[in-house]
Design an enzyme around this catalytic site. Structure first.
Site, short mmCIF file in Angstrom:
data_model
loop_
_atom_site.label_atom_id
_atom_site.label_comp_id
_atom_site.label_asym_id
_atom_site.label_seq_id
_atom_site.Cartn_x
_atom_site.Cartn_y
_atom_site.Cartn_z
N TYR A 44 -15.22 67.81 97.39
CA TYR A 44 -16.27 67.95 96.39
C TYR A 44 -16.88 66.60 96.06
O TYR A 44 -16.16 65.67 95.72
CB TYR A 44 -15.71 68.55 95.09
CG TYR A 44 -15.02 69.88 95.29
CD1 TYR A 44 -15.74 71.00 95.68
CD2 TYR A 44 -13.65 70.00 95.11
CE1 TYR A 44 -15.13 72.22 95.88
CE2 TYR A 44 -13.02 71.23 95.29
CZ TYR A 44 -13.75 72.33 95.68
OH TYR A 44 -13.13 73.52 95.87
N LYS A 75 -13.09 73.63 102.24
CA LYS A 75 -13.68 74.45 101.19
C LYS A 75 -14.65 73.58 100.41
O LYS A 75 -14.30 72.48 99.98
CB LYS A 75 -12.60 74.99 100.25
CG LYS A 75 -13.19 75.84 99.14
CD LYS A 75 -12.14 76.23 98.12
CE LYS A 75 -12.82 76.81 96.89
NZ LYS A 75 -12.01 76.67 95.69
#
Length: 172
Positions: A44, A75
């Site tokens: 992220y 992810k």
């Protein structure tokens, strides 16, 4: 012994600890693969220098990093850009990921049909390999959550059309 199949690690690109996290992730991936385990990175963009965590180019960079480190899966949050369809701009990330499978974060609580439509587009248009769904399942009753998981599975693993998956969710 434990039935461990995979290990995961989170990297916050742009944070003051980015170098340490990337180094640790590289070591973890190497050791996991030496032991026959799969790896998933949660990557992220976060930190003082990151102006937009959902920027398509930053998400693509996160996927490219996961590929360069040799992770099996990454992810990421779905990219967002005003006037652009998320699943279309997701393609940049999945292309940057190379052989690393891209998994999309499930996001905030959403209408089930909208969620299934978004998931289907992420997989068919954006070329993701799936979705990590939390609150969209956990905030439902057990029976509804089971049906929703079966609907998600139908789209993810069987390429089911959204209408068919929605009927599964409805228990039909």
């Amino acid at each position: 012994g434990a039935n461990v199949l995979a290990v995961g690690y989170t990297i916050y690109l742009g944070s003051e600890f980015e170098n340490q996290m990337v180094t640790e992730a590289a070591r973890l991936i190497f050791e996991a693969h030496q032991n026959g385990l799969l790896t998933v990175l949660w990557v992220y963009p976060r930190g003082k220098t990151v102006k937009d965590e959902k920027d398509a180019h930053l998400i693509a960079g996160a996927c490219g990093l996961a590929c360069a480190l040799g992770s099996d899966f990454v992810k990421v949050n779905p990219p967002k850009k005003e006037g652009a369809k998320s699943e279309v701009i997701f393609k940049e990330a999945t292309m940057a990921a190379g052989r690393t499978g891209v998994i999309s974060a499930g996001g905030s609580t959403t209408d089930p049909k909208e969620f299934l439509e978004r998931l289907s587009k992420q997989i068919t248009v954006g070329k993701t390999v799936g979705n990590a769904t939390g609150r969209n399942i956990h905030q439902k009753s057990l029976a509804e959550a089971i049906n929703f998981c079966q609907a998600i599975s139908a789209i993810t693993f069987n390429d089911a059309p959204v209408e068919e998956a929605f009927k599964i969710y409805q228990g039909k």
